[in-house]
Structure formats: C-alpha cells, structure tokens
Design a protein around this motif. Sequence first.
Motif, PDB file in Angstrom:
ATOM      1  N   UNK A 169     -25.349  39.368 -26.693  1.00  0.00           N
ATOM      2  CA  UNK A 169     -24.578  38.257 -26.130  1.00  0.00           C
ATOM      3  C   UNK A 169     -23.732  38.681 -24.937  1.00  0.00           C
TER       4      UNK A 169
ATOM      5  N   UNK B 287     -29.590  36.489 -35.166  1.00  0.00           N
ATOM      6  CA  UNK B 287     -28.184  36.090 -35.010  1.00  0.00           C
ATOM      7  C   UNK B 287     -27.846  34.953 -35.961  1.00  0.00           C
ATOM      8  N   UNK B 288     -26.736  35.086 -36.620  1.00  0.00           N
ATOM      9  CA  UNK B 288     -26.295  34.004 -37.493  1.00  0.00           C
ATOM     10  C   UNK B 288     -26.925  34.074 -38.869  1.00  0.00           C
TER      11      UNK B 288
ATOM     12  N   UNK C  15     -25.854  25.672 -38.453  1.00  0.00           N
ATOM     13  CA  UNK C  15     -26.286  27.055 -38.677  1.00  0.00           C
ATOM     14  C   UNK C  15     -27.297  27.109 -39.822  1.00  0.00           C
TER      15      UNK C  15
ATOM     16  N   UNK D 270     -14.216  29.453 -39.199  1.00  0.00           N
ATOM     17  CA  UNK D 270     -15.117  30.314 -38.427  1.00  0.00           C
ATOM     18  C   UNK D 270     -15.760  31.358 -39.344  1.00  0.00           C
TER      19      UNK D 270
ATOM     20  N   UNK E 151     -25.126  42.159 -30.462  1.00  0.00           N
ATOM     21  CA  UNK E 151     -25.565  40.777 -30.721  1.00  0.00           C
ATOM     22  C   UNK E 151     -26.479  40.247 -29.616  1.00  0.00           C
TER      23      UNK E 151
ATOM     24  N   UNK F  84     -18.364  29.682 -41.495  1.00  0.00           N
ATOM     25  CA  UNK F  84     -19.601  29.451 -40.740  1.00  0.00           C
ATOM     26  C   UNK F  84     -20.398  30.751 -40.648  1.00  0.00           C
ATOM     27  N   UNK F  85     -19.679  31.848 -40.348  1.00  0.00           N
ATOM     28  CA  UNK F  85     -20.364  33.129 -40.185  1.00  0.00           C
ATOM     29  C   UNK F  85     -21.029  33.570 -41.492  1.00  0.00           C
TER      30      UNK F  85
ATOM     31  N   UNK G  49     -15.379  35.241 -33.628  1.00  0.00           N
ATOM     32  CA  UNK G  49     -14.844  35.510 -32.298  1.00  0.00           C
ATOM     33  C   UNK G  49     -13.408  36.001 -32.384  1.00  0.00           C
TER      34      UNK G  49
ATOM     35  N   UNK H 225     -21.162  36.812 -36.582  1.00  0.00           N
ATOM     36  CA  UNK H 225     -20.018  37.311 -35.837  1.00  0.00           C
ATOM     37  C   UNK H 225     -18.913  36.261 -35.851  1.00  0.00           C
TER      38      UNK H 225
ATOM     39  N   UNK I 114     -12.938  29.168 -30.579  1.00  0.00           N
ATOM     40  CA  UNK I 114     -14.307  29.458 -31.000  1.00  0.00           C
ATOM     41  C   UNK I 114     -15.030  28.244 -31.572  1.00  0.00           C
TER      42      UNK I 114
ATOM     43  N   UNK J 102     -10.877  34.984 -30.697  1.00  0.00           N
ATOM     44  CA  UNK J 102      -9.877  33.919 -30.663  1.00  0.00           C
ATOM     45  C   UNK J 102     -10.368  32.685 -31.432  1.00  0.00           C
TER      46      UNK J 102
ATOM     47  N   UNK K 211     -23.981  30.472 -29.740  1.00  0.00           N
ATOM     48  CA  UNK K 211     -25.102  31.401 -29.565  1.00  0.00           C
ATOM     49  C   UNK K 211     -25.109  32.449 -30.666  1.00  0.00           C
ATOM     50  N   UNK K 212     -23.908  32.908 -31.030  1.00  0.00           N
ATOM     51  CA  UNK K 212     -23.807  33.923 -32.081  1.00  0.00           C
ATOM     52  C   UNK K 212     -24.311  33.380 -33.418  1.00  0.00           C
ATOM     53  N   UNK K 213     -24.289  32.059 -33.566  1.00  0.00           N
ATOM     54  CA  UNK K 213     -24.795  31.453 -34.790  1.00  0.00           C
ATOM     55  C   UNK K 213     -26.313  31.390 -34.798  1.00  0.00           C
ATOM     56  N   UNK K 214     -26.931  31.766 -33.688  1.00  0.00           N
ATOM     57  CA  UNK K 214     -28.386  31.753 -33.630  1.00  0.00           C
ATOM     58  C   UNK K 214     -28.962  30.353 -33.475  1.00  0.00           C
ATOM     59  N   UNK K 215     -28.209  29.463 -32.858  1.00  0.00           N
ATOM     60  CA  UNK K 215     -28.734  28.111 -32.644  1.00  0.00           C
ATOM     61  C   UNK K 215     -29.793  28.148 -31.546  1.00  0.00           C
TER      62      UNK K 215
ATOM     63  N   UNK L 247     -15.558  30.159 -25.227  1.00  0.00           N
ATOM     64  CA  UNK L 247     -15.838  30.881 -26.460  1.00  0.00           C
ATOM     65  C   UNK L 247     -16.736  30.105 -27.405  1.00  0.00           C
ATOM     66  N   UNK L 248     -16.534  28.793 -27.469  1.00  0.00           N
ATOM     67  CA  UNK L 248     -17.320  28.069 -28.470  1.00  0.00           C
ATOM     68  C   UNK L 248     -18.797  28.049 -28.134  1.00  0.00           C
ATOM     69  N   UNK L 249     -19.135  28.234 -26.864  1.00  0.00           N
ATOM     70  CA  UNK L 249     -20.552  28.333 -26.511  1.00  0.00           C
ATOM     71  C   UNK L 249     -21.100  29.697 -26.944  1.00  0.00           C
ATOM     72  N   UNK L 250     -20.314  30.751 -26.723  1.00  0.00           N
ATOM     73  CA  UNK L 250     -20.720  32.073 -27.204  1.00  0.00           C
ATOM     74  C   UNK L 250     -20.862  32.052 -28.724  1.00  0.00           C
ATOM     75  N   UNK L 251     -19.917  31.405 -29.382  1.00  0.00           N
ATOM     76  CA  UNK L 251     -19.985  31.356 -30.849  1.00  0.00           C
ATOM     77  C   UNK L 251     -21.231  30.576 -31.293  1.00  0.00           C
TER      78      UNK L 251
END
Lengths: 329, 335
Positions: free
Chosen positions: A57, A88-89, A116, A171, A55, A174-175, A96, A94, A102, A98, B239-243, B233-237
């Motif tokens: 990340x 991404x997204x 998103x 979550x 990713x 959203x993904x 998480x 992805x 998340x 936890x 980012x994972x959303x492509x914001x 984690x919510x910041x990583x998430x």
Amino acid sequence: MTVLLEVTSLRTEFATRAGLVRAVDGVSLQVRRGECLGVVGESGSGKSVTFASVMGLVRSPGKVVAGTIFFDGRDLRQLSPEEMRAIRGRDIAMTMQDALTALNPALSVGEQMAEVMVAHDETLPAGRAARRAAIRERSVEMLGLVGIPSPDTRLRQYPHEFSGGMRQRIMIAIALTCRPKLLITDEPTTALDVTIQAQVLELISDIRARLGMAVVLITHDLGVVAEHCDRVMVMYAGQVVEEGPTSAVIGQPRHPYTRGLLASIPRPALRGHRIEPIMGQVPDLVGLPPQCRFHSRCPLARPECLVEVPMLPAGPGRQARCLRLEEPA
Amino acid sequence: MSLGKLLERIIQLIPVLLGVSLIVFVMMALTPGDPVQIMVGEQSITPEQEAELRRNLGLDRPMVERFFIFLAHAVQFDFGNSFYHGRPVADVIAERLPATIELSLVALIVALATAIPLGVVAAIRKNSVLDRMATVGSLLGVSLPGFWFGILLIMLFAVHMQVLPVSGRIGYDNEVAAVTGFLLIDTLLAGDIGAFGDALRHLLLPAITLGLPMTAILMRVTRSSMLEVMRQDYVTFAEAKGLPRRRVLYRHALKNALIPTVSVAAIETGSLLGGNMIVETVFGWPGLGRLVVESIFLRNYPLIQAAVLLYAVTYVLLNFLADILYTVLNPRVKL
Ligand SMILES: Nc1ncnc2c1ncn2[C@@H]1O[C@H](COP(=O)(O)OP(=O)(O)OP(=O)(O)O)[C@@H](O)[C@H]1O
Ligand code: SF4
Ligand SMILES: [Mg+2]
C-alpha cells in the motif's frame, strides 16, 4: 513456532523534490505464527512505511525498490494486484495510525463492516436474505466483541456519531472480521485516553490468544511493548537497529539508541531513573552516507563508526547494529 | 436532516428573497431615464396620454409605496402588462419558460455526464495524456466565449456537416400539441418518436454550448476533490481491507468527492441563466433568455423587471438547494 512473515532487505524510496528519500533501507524482520512483535522508533523512522510496504500500500511517489516479503510461503512482491487484494483484509489485516480519519465519513459503520465480508468470505450463504442476515449477525458479533454497546442499533450510524475510542474499536473489529493470520496495528492507542488504551490493548491480546493470530504492534510506547510483545524491533532512520526478545531488549538494551529511547520514555518500571531526551535530530533521509546513522547523536561515537554497520549478534536471539556493543552503558 | 430544521431554513429564505426583490426594484427605479419617455420613444403623445400611462404604471406614487405594491403584486405573479405582447407579463414568461428550463436541464445533464467521468479518470490517471488533455480542454471551456463556441458548432455540425439543425426547438413538420411545454415530454406524450428525436437533435448544440463552461468547472472540481479524497486515510483503509478497486474508487472515494461537485453544480446552474440569453439568441431558441434580450431592445420595462426578479429568486433558491444537497450528502454536517 513457524515463521509467518519474513521480510528480507526491504527498501522503499520516495522520489521527492528534495531528492530520493530512503524511508526503509534494508529492513529484515520475522514474525512467527501467533507471536506479537513490537515495533518502536522515533517519528519518521520508517515504521509505517515498512508495513505499508508489506501490505503493498505504498503510494506514489513511494516505491518498494528491493527486498522480498514472504508471507505464508509466498513472496508478496511477486503477486498480481488481484492476488494481493485477496490477501489484504483476509490474511493480513491492518489498522490505521489515526482512527479518526480511517473510517469513511459518508458510509454507515454497518456498510463498512459488511463490505470486508462481501469481499472475502466465500462461506456466506448464497440467498440474498440469508446473506444479509449472516453479515448482520457477524457484524453485531464483532462489534460486541470489541465492546460497542447495543451494536445492532449502531450499525446504521455513521462514524461521526461515535467517540474516538469507539471508532478505534470499530476499526479493529473491521480488521478482525475475517480472522486474519496477521494483524498489523499502527499506534492503536495514541488517540485514546489511558483507560481506553489499556482496554483496546487487552482486547487485541485477548483476540490474539483466542485466534492464534500474529500481531505487529507499532508504537511509541515501550511500556506497551513490555506488557504485550514477545519480541521487539527498534527502528532508526529507516533501519532496524536492535531486535530481540522484549524482556532482554528492554531489560538490557545493547544499542545506544535503544538505551536513549528507554531513558527518554517515562515508565512506571523506570521510575526513579533520570529521563534523558536524546540530543539532536533524526538525520535527513536524503543521500545518507554509508555509515552508522546514529553517529551524529551517539554518546559512544568514534571515528571508526563511520562505516556501514551491519546487524551483529547481540546475545541469544538478539541482534543490534552497533560496533561498540560490548561497551557498558 | 429533520423536517423542523428544513422548515427553519426555508423561513430563513424569506428575508433574503425580500432583499433580492428590493434590489431588483431599486435597480429598475434608478435606471437612468424616464421609463415613460423611453417607452414612448419617438412617438408623440399628448400630456394627458402621458399622465395616463404614468398612472397605469403606478409611477405617480411615492417610491416606498411603489415597492410594496410591486411586492404585493409579485407574490401573486402579477407583473403588469407587456405592451408589446398586449398580454400579462406573467403569461408571456410562463409561455417561454419551459423552453429555457428544458434547455438548462439538458445542459446540466450533459455537463454532469461528461464532467464527472472525465474528472474521475483525470484524477485516477493523474498526469496522463488524457489528464493533460482534459485540463487544457477545461481551460478552453471556461475561457471561450459562449457565442463564439456556439457559432463554431453551428458552422461545423449544421452548415458544414449538415447533421444537426441550425436553430429553433423542433422542425415545422414535427410540431406537437403543447401539454407541458417541454418538447421532450410532449413529443413522447403524443407518441411521436420521430418528433422526439428531432427535438433532441435541436437541443444538442445549444445544450452543449450552454453547458460548456459548467462542464469545465465541474470537471476541475471533480478532479481535484477526487485527488484530495484519494489521499485520505479512509481510502487507504478501504484498500487495506482488500476491497475490489472498483469499490474503493466509486463507493469510498467518489461518494465523498462528489459532495463539492454537486454543490458547485447547483450553484453553477444559476449561472446557466446568464448563459441562456446568449445561447438562446445564437440558436434562435424561443426561451426566456431571448425574450429578455428582445425586451431590452423594446424597452419592455415590466417584462424586464419580472424576468430579473425571476432570475434572482431562482439563483437564491438554487443556492439554498446546494446547501441542502451538501447536508444530505454529507452526514457529518448537521444543519
Ligand atoms: N508520501 C511521502 N513522501 C515523501 N516521503 C515520505 C512519504 N511518506 C513517508 N515518507 C518518508 O518516510 C519516512 C518514514 O515515515 P513513516 O511514516 O514510516 O514514519 P513512522 O516511523 O511511522 O513515524 P510516526 O511514528 O510519526 O508514525 C518519513 O520520515 C518521510 O521522510
Ligand atoms: S556504531 Fe558507533 S556511532 Fe553507531 S551506534 Fe554504535 S557506537 Fe554509536
Ligand atoms: Mg507511522
């Protein structure tokens, strides 16, 4: 099925005070379109870091130092941050490990779903009101899809107003919002009780079938893999040690570590078998010598195993990283 | 937060305020020396005059009764007369208060406006030259004495470069009719842009001096809470959303990182009160802080007592505000 994700010789390191930690060391893997790949391994074996690398990340002090990551024909490591962000997204989503941490506690669930779409969906109508209505409609649809009751009233609520299982599903919703080609889902069930676990996994399988989406399912639970995954990949100390079709790997594990894992995990299918925890501990990932990493814990270990062991063919569509594959269990 | 809960919290304030009043009263009562003797000083007065004064001050009554009288008067903003001014203490304070509030608010704004961006940038570029400079700067900011820094600023900008005024709130030729007592507002009400600019120029150095320790503290709070939040984690998430990166940083990270900053800012505003006395004295600022300093030298007891009570109550209310803000900003916390 064509290959969607192809990772070759990936290496990710963390510069720590204790030394350079090779969290991912020469991992190669493939995910085909629409397939489900299970990833198993003990805690600390590098499952999360491998896919965080995919990713893009990995956080400092971590760094992807070698390898290629081809997704849909493009090497993700060569892309600019902006190009990577666009993927991404939208193409790779992805969840998480936890679910409780998340979601952002300070933003409403509706906002976290809407953003998103705003980031990726070019098909949203241009007008402000129409745009809002479209986003809302899709958010309600997605929450409904993952089984959140009365989604339209719950969009305004904050994460703490939902149970752990619901947050997990939010979550996932959203993904899935942008209908990704690949969903990487890290321990989607650990926080949940057994019935909800089953529901969440059913949901992912269901959506996978409907959208033709590929799934990487990271889990500790070989029972979950047996039920949901086409292929499985076993990781140990930053390396892939065995890989192949699920039924074959679980039915006839070839690597001593996989055998150990199967023996250590209670499963209805294995009822009656003795549960043998694997003795010893995962080696320290700093300054590992070039030799079989399972050596210190392996019941079949021999002096000749103290060499670098490559992935070797282990049957139709299977590979394992062991010199003594022919030995009986 | 529901209105009922808010009301409950307000009611909870009452015993705190009572306690604060008691402490202020006892402190003043226990201050060594006889207030009448101190007030009279070298002057010679007759015993009758002294008894009269004592009665006027209510000093002839028992302690407990004096406290309740003090309290009953205090809730009506009646703090007796200021001998020096020959007017009610409340009037004198009310006259000086806007200058202090204006200075404190501008200092607060200056502090927030510099501390938050600096803290965020220092966190995003952790260990960069800018981060190190900001860290050293904030260390200096909390440890430099206010009067010293104020004098330094005066020497640099007012004496040496002569771009800013040395003292006061506004130039003599720019005085405008007092409506609110806040010069930034009064000058605008008078439609006098020149005077507004002049008032602003007068405010700049004292506001910076007053806000400096707070800027330093808020910068450090913002930096560390931003660093903390960016690990979540919510910041990583996000980012994972492509914001977009901007959204990840400002909407996801900063919104959470500001919760401690805002709470600390509200509490630290109370400490501006203490700083006011020094800064107002250095910059000849006609506010409450200087009035209190003057009153201490003049042994103007009723005024000191009223001002100390005002400071204490303000401090309590600011802490209350910090609590409320924390709750409002943080949906997880229920009152
Ligand atoms: N921020 C970090 N700093 C240093 N080392 C790290 C960091 N993150 C991960 N590692 C190293 O990477 C290794 C692999 O971690 P990873 O999170 O991928 O394990 P995992 O297989 O996902 O385990 P789990 O099943 O517990 O989630 C860890 O053993 C650790 O040594
Ligand atoms: S190579 Fe040797 S030590 Fe390593 S897993 Fe195989 S048998 Fe065990
Ligand atoms: Mg993990």
